[in-house]
Design a protein around this motif. Sequence first.
Motif, PDB file in Angstrom:
ATOM      1  N   MET A   1       9.289 -63.019  41.079  1.00 54.05           N
ATOM      2  CA  MET A   1       9.116 -62.019  42.120  1.00 54.05           C
ATOM      3  C   MET A   1       7.726 -61.380  42.038  1.00 54.05           C
ATOM      4  O   MET A   1       7.132 -61.089  43.062  1.00 54.05           O
ATOM      5  N   LYS A   2       7.232 -61.177  40.806  1.00 61.66           N
ATOM      6  CA  LYS A   2       5.922 -60.556  40.642  1.00 61.66           C
ATOM      7  C   LYS A   2       4.815 -61.410  41.242  1.00 61.66           C
ATOM      8  O   LYS A   2       3.922 -60.896  41.910  1.00 61.66           O
ATOM      9  N   THR A   3       4.885 -62.708  41.006  1.00 61.86           N
ATOM     10  CA  THR A   3       3.830 -63.577  41.530  1.00 61.86           C
ATOM     11  C   THR A   3       3.860 -63.616  43.051  1.00 61.86           C
ATOM     12  O   THR A   3       2.805 -63.711  43.689  1.00 61.86           O
ATOM     13  N   PHE A   4       5.042 -63.531  43.638  1.00 62.38           N
ATOM     14  CA  PHE A   4       5.160 -63.515  45.096  1.00 62.38           C
ATOM     15  C   PHE A   4       4.513 -62.262  45.673  1.00 62.38           C
ATOM     16  O   PHE A   4       3.781 -62.335  46.666  1.00 62.38           O
ATOM     17  N   ILE A   5       4.755 -61.128  45.049  1.00 68.60           N
ATOM     18  CA  ILE A   5       4.171 -59.869  45.519  1.00 68.60           C
ATOM     19  C   ILE A   5       2.655 -59.910  45.412  1.00 68.60           C
ATOM     20  O   ILE A   5       1.942 -59.545  46.353  1.00 68.60           O
ATOM     21  N   TYR A   6       2.146 -60.377  44.279  1.00 68.35           N
ATOM     22  CA  TYR A   6       0.699 -60.438  44.108  1.00 68.35           C
ATOM     23  C   TYR A   6       0.064 -61.466  45.040  1.00 68.35           C
ATOM     24  O   TYR A   6      -1.050 -61.262  45.524  1.00 68.35           O
ATOM     25  N   THR A   7       0.778 -62.544  45.339  1.00 65.17           N
ATOM     26  CA  THR A   7       0.278 -63.535  46.286  1.00 65.17           C
ATOM     27  C   THR A   7       0.168 -62.932  47.684  1.00 65.17           C
ATOM     28  O   THR A   7      -0.830 -63.153  48.391  1.00 65.17           O
ATOM     29  N   LEU A   8       1.171 -62.156  48.083  1.00 60.32           N
ATOM     30  CA  LEU A   8       1.116 -61.498  49.391  1.00 60.32           C
ATOM     31  C   LEU A   8      -0.040 -60.511  49.473  1.00 60.32           C
ATOM     32  O   LEU A   8      -0.716 -60.416  50.508  1.00 60.32           O
ATOM     33  N   ILE A   9      -0.285 -59.782  48.399  1.00 60.08           N
ATOM     34  CA  ILE A   9      -1.400 -58.823  48.385  1.00 60.08           C
ATOM     35  C   ILE A   9      -2.734 -59.556  48.496  1.00 60.08           C
ATOM     36  O   ILE A   9      -3.620 -59.148  49.258  1.00 60.08           O
ATOM     37  N   VAL A  10      -2.872 -60.657  47.774  1.00 56.52           N
ATOM     38  CA  VAL A  10      -4.121 -61.430  47.832  1.00 56.52           C
ATOM     39  C   VAL A  10      -4.329 -62.006  49.237  1.00 56.52           C
ATOM     40  O   VAL A  10      -5.446 -61.996  49.763  1.00 56.52           O
ATOM     41  N   LEU A  11      -3.261 -62.494  49.866  1.00 59.46           N
ATOM     42  CA  LEU A  11      -3.370 -63.013  51.225  1.00 59.46           C
ATOM     43  C   LEU A  11      -3.776 -61.913  52.209  1.00 59.46           C
ATOM     44  O   LEU A  11      -4.603 -62.137  53.100  1.00 59.46           O
ATOM     45  N   ALA A  12      -3.211 -60.719  52.042  1.00 56.75           N
ATOM     46  CA  ALA A  12      -3.562 -59.605  52.928  1.00 56.75           C
ATOM     47  C   ALA A  12      -5.027 -59.206  52.738  1.00 56.75           C
ATOM     48  O   ALA A  12      -5.720 -58.929  53.723  1.00 56.75           O
ATOM     49  N   VAL A  13      -5.484 -59.189  51.507  1.00 57.31           N
ATOM     50  CA  VAL A  13      -6.901 -58.863  51.258  1.00 57.31           C
ATOM     51  C   VAL A  13      -7.794 -59.945  51.856  1.00 57.31           C
ATOM     52  O   VAL A  13      -8.846 -59.650  52.444  1.00 57.31           O
ATOM     53  N   GLY A  14      -7.372 -61.200  51.745  1.00 57.60           N
ATOM     54  CA  GLY A  14      -8.126 -62.287  52.362  1.00 57.60           C
ATOM     55  C   GLY A  14      -8.216 -62.134  53.868  1.00 57.60           C
ATOM     56  O   GLY A  14      -9.266 -62.385  54.469  1.00 57.60           O
ATOM     57  N   LEU A  15      -7.118 -61.722  54.497  1.00 55.42           N
ATOM     58  CA  LEU A  15      -7.136 -61.487  55.938  1.00 55.42           C
ATOM     59  C   LEU A  15      -8.053 -60.332  56.310  1.00 55.42           C
ATOM     60  O   LEU A  15      -8.734 -60.372  57.345  1.00 55.42           O
ATOM     61  N   ILE A  16      -8.077 -59.306  55.479  1.00 57.25           N
ATOM     62  CA  ILE A  16      -8.986 -58.183  55.732  1.00 57.25           C
ATOM     63  C   ILE A  16     -10.437 -58.654  55.679  1.00 57.25           C
ATOM     64  O   ILE A  16     -11.242 -58.340  56.567  1.00 57.25           O
ATOM     65  N   ILE A  17     -10.766 -59.437  54.664  1.00 63.21           N
ATOM     66  CA  ILE A  17     -12.137 -59.943  54.527  1.00 63.21           C
ATOM     67  C   ILE A  17     -12.502 -60.833  55.711  1.00 63.21           C
ATOM     68  O   ILE A  17     -13.599 -60.727  56.280  1.00 63.21           O
ATOM     69  N   PHE A  18     -11.581 -61.708  56.109  1.00 64.32           N
ATOM     70  CA  PHE A  18     -11.845 -62.569  57.258  1.00 64.32           C
ATOM     71  C   PHE A  18     -12.065 -61.754  58.527  1.00 64.32           C
ATOM     72  O   PHE A  18     -12.978 -62.029  59.302  1.00 64.32           O
ATOM     73  N   ASN A  19     -11.225 -60.760  58.742  1.00 60.85           N
ATOM     74  CA  ASN A  19     -11.345 -59.948  59.956  1.00 60.85           C
ATOM     75  C   ASN A  19     -12.614 -59.098  59.960  1.00 60.85           C
ATOM     76  O   ASN A  19     -13.161 -58.819  61.030  1.00 60.85           O
ATOM     77  N   ILE A  20     -13.082 -58.695  58.801  1.00 58.59           N
ATOM     78  CA  ILE A  20     -14.346 -57.956  58.734  1.00 58.59           C
ATOM     79  C   ILE A  20     -15.493 -58.829  59.215  1.00 58.59           C
ATOM     80  O   ILE A  20     -16.406 -58.354  59.889  1.00 58.59           O
ATOM     81  N   LYS A  57      11.059 -50.861  43.302  1.00 56.29           N
ATOM     82  CA  LYS A  57      11.703 -51.756  42.327  1.00 56.29           C
ATOM     83  C   LYS A  57      11.509 -51.242  40.904  1.00 56.29           C
ATOM     84  O   LYS A  57      12.397 -51.350  40.067  1.00 56.29           O
ATOM     85  N   ALA A  58      10.348 -50.677  40.623  1.00 52.59           N
ATOM     86  CA  ALA A  58      10.111 -50.117  39.292  1.00 52.59           C
ATOM     87  C   ALA A  58      11.012 -48.909  39.045  1.00 52.59           C
ATOM     88  O   ALA A  58      11.574 -48.748  37.954  1.00 52.59           O
ATOM     89  N   ILE A  59      11.175 -48.061  40.050  1.00 55.68           N
ATOM     90  CA  ILE A  59      12.061 -46.897  39.920  1.00 55.68           C
ATOM     91  C   ILE A  59      13.510 -47.351  39.762  1.00 55.68           C
ATOM     92  O   ILE A  59      14.261 -46.801  38.955  1.00 55.68           O
ATOM     93  N   GLU A  60      13.895 -48.377  40.515  1.00 51.96           N
ATOM     94  CA  GLU A  60      15.252 -48.896  40.411  1.00 51.96           C
ATOM     95  C   GLU A  60      15.517 -49.450  39.011  1.00 51.96           C
ATOM     96  O   GLU A  60      16.590 -49.251  38.452  1.00 51.96           O
ATOM     97  N   GLY A  61      14.525 -50.093  38.420  1.00 52.86           N
ATOM     98  CA  GLY A  61      14.671 -50.617  37.064  1.00 52.86           C
ATOM     99  C   GLY A  61      14.831 -49.517  36.042  1.00 52.86           C
ATOM    100  O   GLY A  61      15.615 -49.634  35.105  1.00 52.86           O
ATOM    101  N   ARG A  62      14.108 -48.422  36.219  1.00 52.60           N
ATOM    102  CA  ARG A  62      14.239 -47.286  35.294  1.00 52.60           C
ATOM    103  C   ARG A  62      15.570 -46.579  35.490  1.00 52.60           C
ATOM    104  O   ARG A  62      16.151 -46.070  34.545  1.00 52.60           O
TER     105      ARG A  62
END
Length: 66
Positions: A1-20, A57-62
């Motif tokens: 799950m962690k890698t999926f979240i970080y992959t989505l963040i990297v893709l979103a940052v890539g889209l921001i850079i492309f759109n700039i 998710k972190a709060i739910e784990g705690r």
Amino acid sequence: MKTFIYTLIVLAVGLIIFNITQLDFQNLLSGNSLLALIGIVASLCAICIILIFKTSKAIEGRHKDF
């Protein structure tokens, strides 16, 4: 799950850079520049939602420890 979240963040940052790169700073609110601005805002919203999900998710784990 962690890698999926970080992959989505990297893709979103890539889209921001492309759109700039698509922005025309002389005429921001017309044509492709407007679409690029919408894409940047949408990517920033996606990053915020993903980070809120990660925090919940972190709060739910705690909370399960109690």
